[in-house]
Design an enzyme around this catalytic site. Structure first.
Site, short mmCIF file in Angstrom:
data_model
loop_
_atom_site.label_atom_id
_atom_site.label_comp_id
_atom_site.label_asym_id
_atom_site.label_seq_id
_atom_site.Cartn_x
_atom_site.Cartn_y
_atom_site.Cartn_z
N ILE A 172 0.86 -1.18 0.00
CA ILE A 172 0.00 0.00 0.00
C ILE A 172 0.90 1.23 0.00
O ILE A 172 1.81 1.35 0.83
CB ILE A 172 -0.93 0.02 1.23
CG1 ILE A 172 -1.73 -1.28 1.34
CG2 ILE A 172 -1.83 1.25 1.18
CD1 ILE A 172 -2.66 -1.56 0.20
N GLU A 173 0.63 2.12 -0.93
CA GLU A 173 1.35 3.38 -1.04
C GLU A 173 0.34 4.51 -0.80
O GLU A 173 -0.71 4.54 -1.44
CB GLU A 173 1.95 3.50 -2.44
CG GLU A 173 2.68 4.77 -2.74
CD GLU A 173 3.22 4.80 -4.18
OE1 GLU A 173 3.81 5.84 -4.54
OE2 GLU A 173 3.05 3.81 -4.93
N VAL A 174 0.64 5.38 0.14
CA VAL A 174 -0.20 6.56 0.38
C VAL A 174 0.66 7.76 0.05
O VAL A 174 1.80 7.88 0.52
CB VAL A 174 -0.73 6.61 1.84
CG1 VAL A 174 -1.43 7.94 2.11
CG2 VAL A 174 -1.68 5.46 2.08
#
Length: 126
Positions: free
Chosen positions: A120-122
């Site tokens: 997951i990349e935010v």
């Protein structure tokens, strides 16, 4: 053909309950039950439909597998606050903040994993 935007995507997960708990608590998404008990995670104008591993709805990806996704989300929340929230939730940051290139230009990103191991990349626009 001209594609306008993404409506939804599907994640194959080991546990609907664990995924819902993570994405609602950590990512601030809303659990939605629709159809005949199907489950999705809603955010903005998109959603993530969840399919339980070994019980995927048809049609589905050729080899549906938990932990095989790599997803990037743009957040309004500044990354320093995202990192503090992840820390408070006990979610380790794998990398970041780092400079990356998003769909519409430069972004700054932090990376972590969901319960299935999906990356997951935010990000925030740079």
């Amino acid at each position: 053909m001209h594609i306008d935007h993404l409506d939804h995507l599907v994640l194959t997960v080991a546990s609907i309950e664990a995924s819902c708990a993570f994405y609602t608590r950590v990512m601030g998404m809303e659990k939605v039950v629709f159809g005949e008990g199907r489950v999705a995670l809603s955010f903005g104008q998109q959603k993530i439909n969840l399919h339980p591993h070994h019980a995927e709805l048809r049609p589905h990806a050729r080899v549906p597998q938990p932990g095989s996704a790599d997803l990037c989300f743009i957040a309004r929340t500044p990354l320093a606050e995202v990192i503090a929230h992840l820390d408070a939730c006990g979610v380790p940051v794998l990398e970041g903040p780092v400079a990356r290139t998003g769909a519409t230009g430069p972004i700054r990103s932090v990376y972590f994993r969901d319960p299935d191991g999906n990356l997951i990349e935010v990000s925030n626009p740079a």
